[in-house]
Design an enzyme around this catalytic site. Structure first.
Site, PDB file in Angstrom:
ATOM      1  N   CYS A  71      -2.908   8.504  -5.363  1.00  0.00           N
ATOM      2  CA  CYS A  71      -1.553   8.858  -5.796  1.00  0.00           C
ATOM      3  C   CYS A  71      -1.558   9.551  -7.157  1.00  0.00           C
ATOM      4  O   CYS A  71      -2.186   9.058  -8.099  1.00  0.00           O
ATOM      5  CB  CYS A  71      -0.708   7.593  -5.868  1.00  0.00           C
ATOM      6  SG  CYS A  71       1.054   7.912  -6.013  1.00  0.00           S
TER       7      CYS A  71
ATOM      8  N   CYS B  73      -0.839  11.950  -4.095  1.00  0.00           N
ATOM      9  CA  CYS B  73      -1.725  12.536  -3.090  1.00  0.00           C
ATOM     10  C   CYS B  73      -1.529  14.056  -3.010  1.00  0.00           C
ATOM     11  O   CYS B  73      -0.582  14.611  -3.579  1.00  0.00           O
ATOM     12  CB  CYS B  73      -1.437  11.899  -1.733  1.00  0.00           C
ATOM     13  SG  CYS B  73       0.257  12.139  -1.182  1.00  0.00           S
TER      14      CYS B  73
ATOM     15  N   CYS C 251      -3.199   5.520  -1.671  1.00  0.00           N
ATOM     16  CA  CYS C 251      -1.885   5.361  -1.046  1.00  0.00           C
ATOM     17  C   CYS C 251      -1.870   4.114  -0.162  1.00  0.00           C
ATOM     18  O   CYS C 251      -2.722   3.961   0.713  1.00  0.00           O
ATOM     19  CB  CYS C 251      -1.568   6.603  -0.202  1.00  0.00           C
ATOM     20  SG  CYS C 251       0.081   6.535   0.503  1.00  0.00           S
TER      21      CYS C 251
ATOM     22  N   CYS D  69       0.254   3.242   2.104  1.00  0.00           N
ATOM     23  CA  CYS D  69       1.062   3.370   3.319  1.00  0.00           C
ATOM     24  C   CYS D  69       0.265   3.939   4.487  1.00  0.00           C
ATOM     25  O   CYS D  69       0.853   4.432   5.451  1.00  0.00           O
ATOM     26  CB  CYS D  69       2.273   4.246   3.050  1.00  0.00           C
ATOM     27  SG  CYS D  69       3.173   3.763   1.572  1.00  0.00           S
TER      28      CYS D  69
HETATM   29  S1  SF4 Z   1       2.737  10.307  -3.509  1.00  0.00           S
HETATM   30 FE1  SF4 Z   1       1.317  10.194  -1.788  1.00  0.00          FE
HETATM   31  S2  SF4 Z   1      -0.141   8.603  -2.413  1.00  0.00           S
HETATM   32 FE2  SF4 Z   1       1.654   8.378  -3.729  1.00  0.00          FE
HETATM   33  S3  SF4 Z   1       2.910   6.847  -2.689  1.00  0.00           S
HETATM   34 FE3  SF4 Z   1       3.592   8.891  -2.015  1.00  0.00          FE
HETATM   35  S4  SF4 Z   1       2.481   9.301  -0.107  1.00  0.00           S
HETATM   36 FE4  SF4 Z   1       1.441   7.608  -1.145  1.00  0.00          FE
END
Ligand code: SF4
Length: 138
Positions: free
Chosen positions: A97, A99, A78, A80
């Site tokens: 991802c 996650c 991820c 972010c």
């Molecule tokens: S699903 Fe989880 S890992 Fe994927 S972009 Fe969203 S927060 Fe980040």
């Protein structure tokens, strides 16, 4: 034959191959990874009934970050979050991802996958590669 046996495996990204060449990171894999990530995100949004952000720039930046992590770390960590040790995080897989919070509760703090009731969601579950590239560049 049924696809059911493969469904859990295909819920996420394919396992990342180790970075091909390595040293400077400027391999042609980068574009491939972005396309792999883009296709994954479209498929996953449809499968989970989630939508991309009403601001496609958000979607593009997150996709680009995931692709970069996949290239540099061997896994779509991820983009972010801050990590003390990115390689260890990839190995642990919690923030790869999609996650665990996304898989368990449809919580995507990156705003890549937004549930129907989210005020920031758009109408789309698709985004073109050209759009991703131009939005990231622009
Ligand atoms: S699903 Fe989880 S890992 Fe994927 S972009 Fe969203 S927060 Fe980040």
């Amino acid at each position: 034959m049924s696809d059911a046996a493969n469904s859990s495996k295909s819920a996420g990204l394919p396992d990342a191959a180790p970075p091909a060449a390595s040293a400077d990171g400027s391999t042609p894999k980068a574009a491939d990874s972005l396309e792999v990530i883009r296709k994954f995100a479209e498929t996953y949004a449809k499968r989970t009934g989630t939508y991309f952000c009403s601001d496609p720039g958000v979607t593009a930046v997150v996709l680009e970050g995931l692709a970069r992590n996949k290239d540099e770390l061997g896994g779509a960590l991820c983009p972010c979050r801050h990590y003390e040790d990115k390689e260890a995080e990839v190995a642990q897989a919690f923030w790869n991802c999609p996650c665990v919070p996304m898989r368990e509760r449809k919580e995507c703090h990156c705003m890549l996958f937004l549930t129907e009731d989210n005020p920031f969601r758009g109408e789309s579950q698709t985004i073109s590669l050209d759009d991703v590239k131009s939005l990231v560049a622009g």
